[in-house]
Design a protein around this motif. Structure first.
Motif, PDB file in Angstrom:
ATOM      1  N   ARG A   1       0.803  -1.231   0.000  1.00  0.00           N
ATOM      2  CA  ARG A   1       0.000   0.000   0.000  1.00  0.00           C
ATOM      3  C   ARG A   1       0.830   1.274   0.000  1.00  0.00           C
ATOM      4  O   ARG A   1       0.299   2.359  -0.183  1.00  0.00           O
ATOM      5  N   HIS A   2       2.140   1.155   0.243  1.00  0.00           N
ATOM      6  CA  HIS A   2       2.987   2.353   0.184  1.00  0.00           C
ATOM      7  C   HIS A   2       4.451   1.956   0.071  1.00  0.00           C
ATOM      8  O   HIS A   2       4.847   0.859   0.451  1.00  0.00           O
ATOM      9  N   LYS A   3       5.240   2.866  -0.492  1.00  0.00           N
ATOM     10  CA  LYS A   3       6.682   2.694  -0.448  1.00  0.00           C
ATOM     11  C   LYS A   3       7.114   2.738   1.023  1.00  0.00           C
ATOM     12  O   LYS A   3       6.520   3.463   1.820  1.00  0.00           O
ATOM     13  N   GLU A   4       8.090   1.990   1.374  1.00  0.00           N
ATOM     14  CA  GLU A   4       8.578   1.822   2.746  1.00  0.00           C
ATOM     15  C   GLU A   4       7.781   0.773   3.522  1.00  0.00           C
ATOM     16  O   GLU A   4       8.001   0.584   4.717  1.00  0.00           O
ATOM     17  N   GLU A   5       6.856   0.066   2.852  1.00  0.00           N
ATOM     18  CA  GLU A   5       6.137  -1.021   3.525  1.00  0.00           C
ATOM     19  C   GLU A   5       7.131  -2.111   3.939  1.00  0.00           C
ATOM     20  O   GLU A   5       7.909  -2.600   3.123  1.00  0.00           O
ATOM     21  N   PRO A   6       7.151  -2.542   5.207  1.00  0.00           N
ATOM     22  CA  PRO A   6       8.083  -3.591   5.633  1.00  0.00           C
ATOM     23  C   PRO A   6       7.726  -4.947   5.012  1.00  0.00           C
ATOM     24  O   PRO A   6       6.565  -5.361   5.041  1.00  0.00           O
ATOM     25  N   ILE A   7       8.752  -5.619   4.472  1.00  0.00           N
ATOM     26  CA  ILE A   7       8.539  -6.916   3.829  1.00  0.00           C
ATOM     27  C   ILE A   7       9.363  -8.014   4.504  1.00  0.00           C
ATOM     28  O   ILE A   7       8.845  -9.084   4.803  1.00  0.00           O
ATOM     29  N   LEU A   8      10.634  -7.735   4.747  1.00  0.00           N
ATOM     30  CA  LEU A   8      11.531  -8.696   5.384  1.00  0.00           C
ATOM     31  C   LEU A   8      12.285  -8.032   6.519  1.00  0.00           C
ATOM     32  O   LEU A   8      12.473  -6.806   6.531  1.00  0.00           O
ATOM     33  N   LEU A   9      12.746  -8.867   7.459  1.00  0.00           N
ATOM     34  CA  LEU A   9      13.611  -8.405   8.536  1.00  0.00           C
ATOM     35  C   LEU A   9      14.893  -9.228   8.513  1.00  0.00           C
ATOM     36  O   LEU A   9      14.853 -10.440   8.279  1.00  0.00           O
ATOM     37  N   LEU A  10      16.017  -8.568   8.765  1.00  0.00           N
ATOM     38  CA  LEU A  10      17.317  -9.231   8.797  1.00  0.00           C
ATOM     39  C   LEU A  10      18.001  -8.926  10.123  1.00  0.00           C
ATOM     40  O   LEU A  10      17.839  -7.836  10.681  1.00  0.00           O
ATOM     41  N   ALA A  11      18.793  -9.877  10.600  1.00  0.00           N
ATOM     42  CA  ALA A  11      19.640  -9.647  11.770  1.00  0.00           C
ATOM     43  C   ALA A  11      20.983 -10.316  11.539  1.00  0.00           C
ATOM     44  O   ALA A  11      21.067 -11.398  10.948  1.00  0.00           O
ATOM     45  N   ALA A  12      22.021  -9.647  11.994  1.00  0.00           N
ATOM     46  CA  ALA A  12      23.378 -10.178  11.847  1.00  0.00           C
ATOM     47  C   ALA A  12      24.241  -9.636  12.972  1.00  0.00           C
ATOM     48  O   ALA A  12      23.861  -8.699  13.681  1.00  0.00           O
ATOM     49  N   ALA A  13      25.437 -10.201  13.085  1.00  0.00           N
ATOM     50  CA  ALA A  13      26.336  -9.816  14.170  1.00  0.00           C
ATOM     51  C   ALA A  13      26.934  -8.433  13.976  1.00  0.00           C
ATOM     52  O   ALA A  13      27.386  -7.815  14.941  1.00  0.00           O
ATOM     53  N   ASP A  14      26.952  -7.946  12.737  1.00  0.00           N
ATOM     54  CA  ASP A  14      27.508  -6.616  12.481  1.00  0.00           C
ATOM     55  C   ASP A  14      26.735  -5.962  11.337  1.00  0.00           C
ATOM     56  O   ASP A  14      26.067  -6.631  10.538  1.00  0.00           O
ATOM     57  N   ARG A  15      26.845  -4.653  11.244  1.00  0.00           N
ATOM     58  CA  ARG A  15      26.055  -3.891  10.280  1.00  0.00           C
ATOM     59  C   ARG A  15      26.519  -4.125   8.843  1.00  0.00           C
ATOM     60  O   ARG A  15      25.705  -4.100   7.914  1.00  0.00           O
ATOM     61  N   SER A  16      27.802  -4.352   8.622  1.00  0.00           N
ATOM     62  CA  SER A  16      28.288  -4.555   7.256  1.00  0.00           C
ATOM     63  C   SER A  16      27.707  -5.833   6.662  1.00  0.00           C
ATOM     64  O   SER A  16      27.369  -5.877   5.471  1.00  0.00           O
ATOM     65  N   THR A  17      27.558  -6.864   7.476  1.00  0.00           N
ATOM     66  CA  THR A  17      26.945  -8.103   6.999  1.00  0.00           C
ATOM     67  C   THR A  17      25.479  -7.869   6.638  1.00  0.00           C
ATOM     68  O   THR A  17      24.971  -8.406   5.643  1.00  0.00           O
ATOM     69  N   LEU A  18      24.801  -7.060   7.431  1.00  0.00           N
ATOM     70  CA  LEU A  18      23.409  -6.721   7.136  1.00  0.00           C
ATOM     71  C   LEU A  18      23.281  -6.068   5.772  1.00  0.00           C
ATOM     72  O   LEU A  18      22.408  -6.420   4.966  1.00  0.00           O
ATOM     73  N   GLU A  19      24.119  -5.081   5.508  1.00  0.00           N
ATOM     74  CA  GLU A  19      24.046  -4.364   4.236  1.00  0.00           C
ATOM     75  C   GLU A  19      24.358  -5.294   3.072  1.00  0.00           C
ATOM     76  O   GLU A  19      23.732  -5.217   2.010  1.00  0.00           O
ATOM     77  N   GLU A  20      25.330  -6.174   3.260  1.00  0.00           N
ATOM     78  CA  GLU A  20      25.682  -7.121   2.207  1.00  0.00           C
ATOM     79  C   GLU A  20      24.516  -8.067   1.932  1.00  0.00           C
ATOM     80  O   GLU A  20      24.182  -8.352   0.778  1.00  0.00           O
ATOM     81  N   ALA A  21      23.883  -8.547   2.992  1.00  0.00           N
ATOM     82  CA  ALA A  21      22.746  -9.452   2.821  1.00  0.00           C
ATOM     83  C   ALA A  21      21.591  -8.754   2.100  1.00  0.00           C
ATOM     84  O   ALA A  21      20.968  -9.332   1.202  1.00  0.00           O
ATOM     85  N   ALA A  22      21.306  -7.527   2.479  1.00  0.00           N
ATOM     86  CA  ALA A  22      20.212  -6.783   1.849  1.00  0.00           C
ATOM     87  C   ALA A  22      20.453  -6.615   0.354  1.00  0.00           C
ATOM     88  O   ALA A  22      19.501  -6.602  -0.443  1.00  0.00           O
ATOM     89  N   GLY A  23      21.704  -6.509  -0.044  1.00  0.00           N
ATOM     90  CA  GLY A  23      22.042  -6.370  -1.459  1.00  0.00           C
ATOM     91  C   GLY A  23      21.828  -7.636  -2.259  1.00  0.00           C
ATOM     92  O   GLY A  23      21.891  -7.608  -3.499  1.00  0.00           O
TER      93      GLY A  23
END
Length: 714
Positions: A94-116
């Motif tokens: 219904r809008h841009k920014e609608e939450p679809i998935l959640l990720l968790a990791a031990a560090d932020r760089s891994t999170l960004e890599e996974a999101a990519g």
């Protein structure tokens, strides 16, 4: 003994904040905690065709949560069950920014890599961005009083109000901690976060994670302001963090950066308000016909209560024999809108006050004189049929503001012109209608063996001084020094549900319960028959004299109203269109100033937010997204932009308020915008009838009016 109420005692939380000892959510250290991230929609309307976790990344390094991982209901519990915790494949976007998935990791760089390495395909649909094209209506309200009649003079105008970002000090954030096996807390989930309303989050957690009252524990961390933006949205953040912690089997911290906070969270409802006002030639008010349309965004959130307050305040603080108000809130494919200081009243009062100016101009009258002719006074009846029986401060604040305002020196220079404007507003304190009765908020107080007393309440400290004021009220009721009082942590496993910290209700409603609990403890201790520790609970009981019909919107809309008058001086640069607010006088009927410095701080803060909304806080939309979703591009007034603000506290006691106090947290937001727009007209002779009055809009209005001097002054 020296009393505490009425004196500006040191803030209970002042030293810890000044020294840096206070710990906000992102300051908290939780051993073993992972970091969380939300993956959001990039389309405004449609359905999810597929979600692919692409090869080339080691997915064992992260935890991925989808809608299938939600153990309870996939809904963010609030007024209406329409907003999902997470969208699912085949589900609606219904809008841009609608939450679809959640990720968790031990560090932020891994999170960004996974999101990519995540690919989401959509089946796009045609979005709706214009409120006049919206087919879905969240809620409608009609208020009728009197009959349809003719008038000698009829004036019609349309007013526009824009989005506004709350911009609290620290962004949204929560830390979720699952109960460990063998700890006695197995199956529990503790969430610590930046929030206004612990029990909102508590109810939402219970439903989404299928937890019991005891298993769901919500604790407020130090919170740097809320302004309504941390009323309901923290429920979303808390659920997301808790889902990640549940699947990861370890604590997870989900802290938004400022860009995500600006892009995804709720804003003040924009809208269009149309007025048609009929008067006699002598200025007598005959009828008001008002139409309100607010944009609720993609989900309902708190839109019904925002629209409710907008409708009830739509006539302004004036007595009118014949009123018709039609209000509705509609759905668009933009991020949901929600609560912001005043929630609805600033929008409708902006239109109401400018309508006074337009009528006065048409009749050739002073708008101050017209306000005196129209204003509600003791014994008058509002549009909902509520008879005002006490503490009506309309004339008091008007007189106080006019007396305090400096002699006005107009400027008709070739480049900069100066103008002055005035507004008169009222604001209902507490929940609308039967809201307080339905909630039945509860506080507790304990007399302890060491001679100290503890206040237990879910009312949160978000910068307004709750902890200090509650201690003042209790100390004076008990007849002890304030150093013997403390406030328990806002932890749902410890404190009762005293209701949300919203609606200008904390000092007046909850504070009165604190006072009553303290008086009962004092009485029982003086009897000499009570052993320590002693605990007393008090719950809100609606006075029998208050009556409200939710279906007809008739009766006592609020227990009492607070009143304010604002006088604004502005300089307008005729070449650039830039508006500078140079002086602001605000007279506020607060009932009783429990803590004068804190009361003045509330007024000054709200006034400056009103200045920002009126002049520079413009959110630009493109394809359903906020274009200026950075602090570099979303401008708010800084200390350098702040005008001289003079506050006058008018004490006009309310019999059921603690020591006579009324709520004033939201009232200061209501008056500055219409006063500033009236001042711009006074300086330039042109009307804008919308906020914010950006330089571009002022220049557009000035086109063809370069030779116009100061308009007719109030």
């Amino acid at each position: 003994m020296v009393t505490a109420v009425g004196h500006s005692v040191p803030r209970r939380d002042g030293a810890s904040k000044v020294t840096g000892e206070a710990r906000y959510t992102d300051d908290l250290v939780v051993p073993g905690a992972w970091y969380g991230k939300t993956v959001r929609s990039t389309v405004a309307c449609g359905t999810i065709k597929s979600i692919e976790l692409k090869a080339g990344f080691d997915w064992s390094r992260v935890v991925v949560v989808t809608a299938d991982d939600i153990p309870g209901d996939n809904v963010v519990h609030l007024i209406r069950d329409d907003q999902p915790v997470l969208a699912r494949p085949g589900g609606e976007i219904r809008h841009k920014e609608e939450p679809i998935l959640l990720l968790a990791a031990a560090d932020r760089s891994t999170l960004e890599e996974a999101a990519g390495h995540i690919r989401i395909e959509y089946v796009a649909a045609k979005p709706v961005f214009d409120i006049h094209e919206a087919a879905e209506v969240y809620t409608t309200i009609e208020i009728h009083n009197g009959e349809a009649v003719e008038a000698e003079v009829v004036i019609s105008r349309s007013f526009r109000v824009g989005l506004q970002e709350q911009l609290y000090i620290e962004p949204q954030g929560a830390i979720a901690i699952p109960g460990e096996a063998g700890s006695g807390k197995e199956g529990s989930m503790t969430v610590i976060g930046s929030l206004q309303c612990p029990y909102y989050v508590h109810r939402a957690l219970k439903r989404a994670l299928r937890l019991s009252d005891e298993q769901a524990v919500v604790i407020q961390a130090e919170t740097g302001g809320g302004f309504g933006g941390k009323e309901e949205y923290p429920s979303m953040v808390a659920i997301h963090a808790a889902l990640l912690a549940l699947k990861a089997g370890r604590p997870v911290r989900l802290i938004y950066d400022r860009h995500e906070d600006l892009a995804a969270t709720t804003k003040r409802h924009p809208g269009v308000i149309r007025h048609r006002t009929g008067v006699k030639k002598d200025g007598t008010l005959v009828f008001q016909d008002i139409d309100i349309v607010l944009d609720g965004g993609a989900y309902c959130t708190l839109t019904p209560v925002v629209l409710s307050r907008a409708a009830i305040h739509a006539t302004g603080p004036y007595a009118c024999p014949n009123v018709r108000i039609r209000a509705r809130a509609v759905a668009t494919n933009t991020p949901p809108n929600g609560a912001f200081r005043g929630f609805g009243a600033p929008q409708s009062l902006f239109a109401a006050e400018l309508m006074v100016e337009h009528v006065a101009e048409r009749l050739g009258m002073s708008s101050v004189d017209l306000r005196r002719k129209w204003m509600l006074r003791l014994g008058d009846t509002t549009a909902t049929g509520q008879k005002l029986t006490e503490s009506v401060g309309s004339e008091l604040v008007l007189d106080a503001a006019l007396k305090a305002a400096s002699t006005f020196q107009p400027s008709n220079g070739p480049t900069v012109r100066r103008g002055r404007g005035l507004s008169l507003v009222f604001h209902g304190s507490g929940f609308t209608g039967s809201g307080e009765k339905k909630l039945s908020g509860t506080v507790a107080m304990e007399a302890l063996a060491d001679g100290t007393f503890q206040i237990l309440t879910a009312s949160t400290e978000i910068g307004q001084g709750t902890k200090t004021i509650f201690c003042q009220l209790a100390a004076d009721a008990l007849g002890v020094t304030i150093d013997r009082l403390r406030v328990a942590p806002q932890d749902t496993s410890i404190v009762p549900d005293s209701g949300p910290t919203v609606a200008s209700r904390t000092a007046m409603i909850v504070g009165r319960l604190v006072q009553e609990a303290a008086l009962e403890i004092k009485e029982r201790l003086e009897s000499g028959k009570e052993a320590l520790p002693l605990r007393v609970e008090k719950s809100y009981m609606q006075p029998e004299s208050l009556h409200w019909d939710e279906t007809t919107y008739r009766g006592d809309a609020y227990p009492i109203y607070a009143w304010a008058c604002t006088i604004a001086d502005v300089d307008v640069d005729m070449n650039t269109g830039a508006v500078s607010v140079t002086d602001l006088v605000m007279a506020v009927d607060c009932g009783k100033a429990l803590h004068p410095v804190l009361a003045e701080g509330q007024i000054e803060g709200g006034a400056l937010q009103g200045v920002g909304w009126a002049t520079i806080e413009e959110i630009k939309m493109k394809d359903g997204s906020y274009q200026n979703d950075r602090l570099a591009t979303y401008l708010i007034p800084t200390a350098l932009d702040a005008p001289r603000i003079r506050t006058i506290l008018v004490e006009n006691p309310y019999s059921r308020g603690p020591f006579g106090a009324k709520g004033i947290g939201e009232l200061p937001m209501d008056g500055p915008a219409p006063a500033i727009i009236a001042a711009i007209h006074d300086a330039t002779g042109v009307w804008l009838d919308e906020v914010p009055a950006t330089p571009e809009k002022v220049l557009a209005a000035l086109t063809g009016n370069r030779e116009t001097g100061n308009g007719k002054r109030s």
